[in-house]
Design a protein around this motif. Structure first.
Motif, short mmCIF file in Angstrom:
data_model
loop_
_atom_site.label_atom_id
_atom_site.label_comp_id
_atom_site.label_asym_id
_atom_site.label_seq_id
_atom_site.Cartn_x
_atom_site.Cartn_y
_atom_site.Cartn_z
N TYR A 88 8.26 10.95 -7.48
CA TYR A 88 8.60 10.57 -6.11
C TYR A 88 7.37 10.47 -5.22
CZ TYR A 88 13.03 12.02 -8.03
OH TYR A 88 14.11 12.14 -8.84
N CYS A 89 7.41 9.63 -4.26
CA CYS A 89 6.36 9.50 -3.25
C CYS A 89 6.48 10.69 -2.30
CB CYS A 89 6.56 8.19 -2.48
SG CYS A 89 5.49 8.02 -1.03
N ASP A 90 5.36 11.35 -2.01
CA ASP A 90 5.35 12.42 -1.00
C ASP A 90 4.48 12.03 0.19
OD1 ASP A 90 2.76 12.70 -1.89
OD2 ASP A 90 2.97 14.79 -2.50
N ARG A 91 4.22 10.76 0.32
CA ARG A 91 3.44 10.17 1.42
C ARG A 91 1.94 10.48 1.32
NH1 ARG A 91 6.78 7.75 4.78
NH2 ARG A 91 5.40 7.68 6.55
N SER A 92 1.50 11.01 0.19
CA SER A 92 0.06 11.27 0.01
C SER A 92 -0.75 9.97 0.03
CB SER A 92 -0.21 11.98 -1.31
OG SER A 92 0.33 13.29 -1.30
N HIS A 93 -0.10 8.85 -0.21
CA HIS A 93 -0.82 7.57 -0.20
C HIS A 93 -1.36 7.24 1.19
CE1 HIS A 93 3.35 6.48 0.93
NE2 HIS A 93 2.76 5.59 1.69
N LYS A 94 -0.85 7.91 2.22
CA LYS A 94 -1.29 7.64 3.60
C LYS A 94 -2.52 8.44 3.97
CE LYS A 94 2.89 5.97 5.58
NZ LYS A 94 2.78 4.99 6.64
N SER A 139 0.82 -1.22 0.00
CA SER A 139 0.00 0.00 0.00
C SER A 139 0.84 1.26 0.00
CB SER A 139 -0.94 0.02 1.22
OG SER A 139 -1.79 -1.09 1.20
N GLY A 140 2.02 1.20 -0.59
CA GLY A 140 2.92 2.35 -0.61
C GLY A 140 3.70 2.41 -1.90
N PRO A 141 4.83 3.11 -1.85
CA PRO A 141 5.62 3.34 -3.06
C PRO A 141 6.51 2.16 -3.42
CG PRO A 141 6.70 4.33 -1.18
CD PRO A 141 5.40 3.77 -0.67
N LEU A 142 7.23 2.34 -4.51
CA LEU A 142 8.31 1.42 -4.87
C LEU A 142 9.59 1.99 -4.25
CD1 LEU A 142 7.62 0.85 -8.66
CD2 LEU A 142 7.10 -0.71 -6.78
N LEU A 190 9.39 5.80 -5.22
CA LEU A 190 8.61 6.24 -6.37
C LEU A 190 7.13 5.94 -6.15
CD1 LEU A 190 10.89 5.06 -9.31
CD2 LEU A 190 10.84 7.28 -8.15
N CYS A 191 6.32 6.95 -6.41
CA CYS A 191 4.87 6.84 -6.21
C CYS A 191 4.28 5.79 -7.16
CB CYS A 191 4.21 8.19 -6.47
SG CYS A 191 2.41 8.16 -6.40
N ARG A 192 3.41 4.97 -6.64
CA ARG A 192 2.65 4.07 -7.51
C ARG A 192 1.15 4.17 -7.23
NH1 ARG A 192 1.93 -1.67 -5.72
NH2 ARG A 192 2.31 -1.67 -3.49
N CYS A 193 0.76 5.17 -6.38
CA CYS A 193 -0.67 5.35 -6.12
C CYS A 193 -1.27 6.43 -7.02
CB CYS A 193 -0.92 5.70 -4.66
SG CYS A 193 -0.49 7.39 -4.21
N GLY A 194 -0.42 7.30 -7.58
CA GLY A 194 -0.88 8.37 -8.45
C GLY A 194 -1.26 9.64 -7.73
N ARG A 195 -1.17 9.68 -6.39
CA ARG A 195 -1.59 10.86 -5.64
C ARG A 195 -0.47 11.85 -5.33
NH1 ARG A 195 -4.30 7.54 -1.06
NH2 ARG A 195 -5.39 6.09 -2.39
N SER A 196 0.75 11.48 -5.55
CA SER A 196 1.87 12.35 -5.19
C SER A 196 1.83 13.67 -5.94
CB SER A 196 3.20 11.64 -5.49
OG SER A 196 4.28 12.54 -5.25
N GLY A 197 2.13 14.74 -5.24
CA GLY A 197 2.26 16.05 -5.88
C GLY A 197 3.67 16.29 -6.35
S1 FES Z 1 2.84 5.92 -3.22
FE1 FES Z 1 1.87 7.63 -4.06
S2 FES Z 1 2.27 9.22 -2.66
FE2 FES Z 1 3.26 7.50 -1.82
#
Ligand code: FES
Length: 65
Positions: free
Chosen positions: A58-64, A20-23, A47-54
Motif C-alpha cells: 500500500y502507498c503510505d504517501r512516502s512518495h511525497k 508521480s504517485g501510486p496506482l 498501491l505503491c509504485r515508488c518503492g518507498r512505502s513502509g
Molecule cells: S507511491 Fe510509493 S509511497 Fe506512495
C-alpha cells in the motif's frame, strides 16, 4: 472451481496511474499480498509504485517526501 476461484472470476477493478504517485485501484477487487492474505474490497486501494512505502504493497504517501 473452489470458492476463491469463483471470487476471482467475479472481481472487476479499474486501475488508474496517478502521476508521480501510486496506482489507484477501485471497484470490486481481490488483493493477495505476499503473505497470501486476501483483501476483498469493493472500495478503493492505493498501491505503491515508488518503492518507498513502509506499508507495501500500500502507498503510505512516502512518495511525497
Ligand atoms: S507511491 Fe510509493 S509511497 Fe506512495
Amino acid at each position: 472451481m473452489n470458492m476463491e476461484e469463483k471470487k476471482e472470476n467475479k472481481s472487476q477493478a479499474v486501475v488508474e496511474v496517478i502521476d508521480s504517485g501510486p496506482l489507484k485501484i477501485s471497484g470490486n477487487l481481490l488483493l493477495k499480498d505476499l503473505k497470501k492474505d486476501i483483501t476483498d474490497n469493493s472500495g478503493e486501494v492505493y498501491l505503491c509504485r515508488c518503492g518507498r512505502s513502509g506499508n507495501k504493497p500500500y502507498c503510505d504517501r512516502s512518495h511525497k517526501k
